[in-house]
Motif scaffolding. Structure first.
Motif, PDB file in Angstrom:
ATOM      1  N   LEU A 149       0.577   5.123   0.087  1.00 29.12           N
ATOM      2  CA  LEU A 149      -0.740   6.195   0.309  1.00 29.12           C
ATOM      3  C   LEU A 149       0.057   7.580  -0.020  1.00 29.12           C
ATOM      4  O   LEU A 149       1.261   7.857   0.038  1.00 29.12           O
ATOM      5  N   ALA A 190      -3.529   4.315  -2.343  1.00 32.54           N
ATOM      6  CA  ALA A 190      -4.433   4.805  -1.358  1.00 32.54           C
ATOM      7  C   ALA A 190      -4.452   6.234  -1.340  1.00 32.54           C
ATOM      8  O   ALA A 190      -3.338   6.835  -1.043  1.00 32.54           O
ATOM      9  N   HIS A 243     -10.021   7.773   0.139  1.00 33.25           N
ATOM     10  CA  HIS A 243     -10.485   7.698   1.556  1.00 33.25           C
ATOM     11  C   HIS A 243     -10.433   9.224   1.916  1.00 33.25           C
ATOM     12  O   HIS A 243      -9.332  10.060   1.574  1.00 33.25           O
ATOM     13  N   VAL A 290       0.896  -1.285  -0.013  1.00 34.12           N
ATOM     14  CA  VAL A 290      -0.108  -0.014   0.139  1.00 34.12           C
ATOM     15  C   VAL A 290       0.932   1.038   0.001  1.00 34.12           C
ATOM     16  O   VAL A 290       1.595   1.482   0.779  1.00 34.12           O
ATOM     17  N   LEU A 347      -4.687   1.866   7.173  1.00 36.65           N
ATOM     18  CA  LEU A 347      -4.483   1.339   5.747  1.00 36.65           C
ATOM     19  C   LEU A 347      -3.317   0.670   5.727  1.00 36.65           C
ATOM     20  O   LEU A 347      -2.850  -0.076   4.750  1.00 36.65           O
TER      21      LEU A 347
END
Length: 161
Positions: A28, A56, A107, A26, A124
């Motif tokens: 971000l 993300a 998000h 992930v 996350l």
């Protein structure tokens, strides 16, 4: 024996960022509508594509209690900003579909940008954080969100100009 102690210390320190996988899962990217945040999202998108990671995209909705006290529709305004951001991201994704396919999620979190991004990265399980450099002059004195994230030392942080 000193060499094995150093190796153990390095392994213990590097374990802080390792989640038991080859490469990040992930990545971000903090977005707020600024040019530098869109550059950060584009950079993070490239990283995610090359690493086969989930991108993300996180928008932290500011909580302006002073405005709310005077009856200003703060939540409505920040919701509109989030909707505009997701529309822009979807448009960009459609333009690059088939050329650069990246798995991504959008998000929103509420709070100040630093704590919102920290919360997002924790929830996350982000392996890396990418943010744009601050465009506000006052941050040279007080410290930007990017600098605070780097100083936290919890994730590899990339600051995109």
């Amino acid at each position: 024996m000193a060499g094995s102690d150093n190796l153990a210390a390095v392994a213990q320190h590097s374990h802080q960022f390792e989640r038991g996988t080859d490469g990040p899962k992930v990545i971000l990217a903090g977005v707020d509508g600024s040019e530098s945040s869109f550059r950060a999202a584009a950079y993070a998108s490239g990283l995610a594509r090359r690493q086969h990671a989930l991108l993300a995209l996180v928008y932290v909705q500011p909580v302006a209690t002073a405005g709310a006290a005077f009856g200003a529709p703060v939540a409505q305004v920040t919701d509109e900003v989030a909707e505009d951001l997701i529309a822009e991201i979807r448009k960009s994704t459609e333009r690059s579909r088939g050329v650069f396919d990246v798995r991504w999620e959008f998000h929103t979190f509420r709070g100040d940008p630093y704590n919102g991004l920290v919360t997002a990265a924790d929830e996350l399980k982000a392996d890396a954080v990418v943010v744009g450099a601050s465009e506000q002059a006052g941050h040279r004195i007080v410290g930007s969100v990017a600098v605070r994230l780097v100083k936290a030392g919890r994730w590899p942080v990339t600051v995109v100009p």
